[in-house]
Design an enzyme around this catalytic site. Structure first.
Site, short mmCIF file in Angstrom:
data_model
loop_
_atom_site.label_atom_id
_atom_site.label_comp_id
_atom_site.label_asym_id
_atom_site.label_seq_id
_atom_site.Cartn_x
_atom_site.Cartn_y
_atom_site.Cartn_z
N SER A 155 0.77 -1.24 0.05
CA SER A 155 -0.06 0.09 0.05
C SER A 155 0.60 1.27 0.01
O SER A 155 1.95 1.40 0.48
CB SER A 155 -0.83 0.05 0.95
OG SER A 155 -1.68 -1.19 1.20
N1 SAH Z 1 -0.35 -4.60 3.88
C1 SAH Z 1 0.57 -5.44 2.91
C2 SAH Z 1 0.14 -6.10 1.96
C3 SAH Z 1 -0.95 -5.40 1.08
S1 SAH Z 1 -1.37 -6.45 -0.37
C4 SAH Z 1 1.66 -4.23 2.49
O1 SAH Z 1 1.37 -3.08 2.59
O2 SAH Z 1 2.74 -4.77 2.27
C5 SAH Z 1 -2.48 -7.41 0.24
C6 SAH Z 1 -1.96 -8.75 0.74
O3 SAH Z 1 -3.08 -9.60 1.40
C7 SAH Z 1 -1.22 -9.66 -0.41
O4 SAH Z 1 0.26 -9.84 0.32
C8 SAH Z 1 -1.99 -10.74 -0.43
O5 SAH Z 1 -1.12 -11.77 -0.60
C9 SAH Z 1 -2.55 -11.18 0.98
N2 SAH Z 1 -3.87 -11.73 1.10
C10 SAH Z 1 -4.98 -11.71 0.06
N3 SAH Z 1 -5.83 -12.51 0.46
C11 SAH Z 1 -5.56 -13.32 1.64
C12 SAH Z 1 -6.12 -14.26 2.46
N4 SAH Z 1 -7.29 -14.89 2.35
N5 SAH Z 1 -5.22 -14.44 3.70
C13 SAH Z 1 -3.94 -14.18 4.03
N6 SAH Z 1 -3.54 -12.99 3.01
C14 SAH Z 1 -4.26 -12.65 2.08
#
Ligand code: SAH
Length: 231
Positions: A65
């Site tokens: 993000s």
């Molecule tokens: N907050 C983090 C990543 C944001 S992107 C940052 O800023 O670095 C959203 C993340 O959620 C991604 O890494 C994706 O792989 C994860 N994600 C999506 N669905 C998910 C689920 N059901 N369980 C765990 N992680 C999930």
């Protein structure tokens, strides 16, 4: 005095935080201190873009993000990130925000990340290990990242004072509300194409109050298979 190390990246990170303060996105000293302590440059694939206020691709069809979104979520959760408190970060991705949470709750608290892509979880550990502020907390055990479906939360350390979800859910997963302490707060983007950043407060009687903070655009909280197919 001659300096043998390059302060460049640390200065850029500090400038990023100061910029968010001057725009009123960061108002809390604790949030500013945590974002200053955790160098965002250690968490992104291309360091040259690390301090720009926009999301960046991290592979696997997802993004880290933008700094202002991380700052906004830290601000919304600030009162639930006091030293000793427990926080869950669902969809922890690069580990950046989980590291900020860990710094805020400190060694007496607990910051748990859940990420469903094992490769991202592994690289988030490497990122955290490179951070002087966060790596001692990882070693000591107050900061941990697990592989799992974050829609189930992480029951082992529930209930939590704060839960953050970094991906948009079509509806708020029941498990996350269950794993919130009375007095706890959940911040979660909800919706499909059009999403609201919702703030869910659990009251002392166990009921919840929900409000929308702002419109947002996050990648979906979904299954690993759907994400890798790019759905
Ligand atoms: N907050 C983090 C990543 C944001 S992107 C940052 O800023 O670095 C959203 C993340 O959620 C991604 O890494 C994706 O792989 C994860 N994600 C999506 N669905 C998910 C689920 N059901 N369980 C765990 N992680 C999930």
């Amino acid at each position: 005095m001659k300096q043998f190390w390059s302060p460049n990246s640390i200065n850029k990170n500090k400038a990023m935080v100061e910029n968010l303060q001057s725009h009123g996105v960061i108002t809390s000293d604790e949030v500013a201190k945590a974002m200053e302590a955790v160098d965002r440059g250690l968490f992104v694939p291309d360091r040259s873009c690390a301090y720009v206020d926009s999301p960046l691709s991290i592979g696997y069809n997802v993004t880290i993000s933008a700094p202002h979104m991380h700052a906004m979520c830290l601000q919304l959760l600030e009162k639930n990130l006091k030293p000793g408190m427990r926080v869950l970060d669902v969809g922890s991705g690069t580990g950046y925000l989980t590291a900020c949470f860990a710094v805020m709750v400190g060694s007496e608290g607990r910051a748990i990340g859940v990420e469903h892509i094992p490769e991202l979880m592994a690289s988030s550990i490497k990122n955290i290990e490179a951070s002087d502020a966060a790596s001692p907390l990882l070693k000591q055990g107050s900061l941990a990242i697990h592989v799992g479906d974050g829609r189930q939360g992480w029951a082992e350390f529930a209930p939590y004072d704060a839960i953050h979800v970094g991906a948009a859910a079509p509806v708020i997963p029941e498990a996350l509300i269950d794993q919130l302490k009375p007095g706890g707060r959940l911040v979660i983007p909800v919706g499909n194409l059009f999403q609201d950043l919702q703030v869910v407060d659990k009251n002392s009687d166990g009921s919840v109050s929900i409000r929308s903070e702002t419109s947002v655009r996050y990648v979906p909280l979904t299954s690993r298979e759907a994400q890798l197919r790019g759905e």
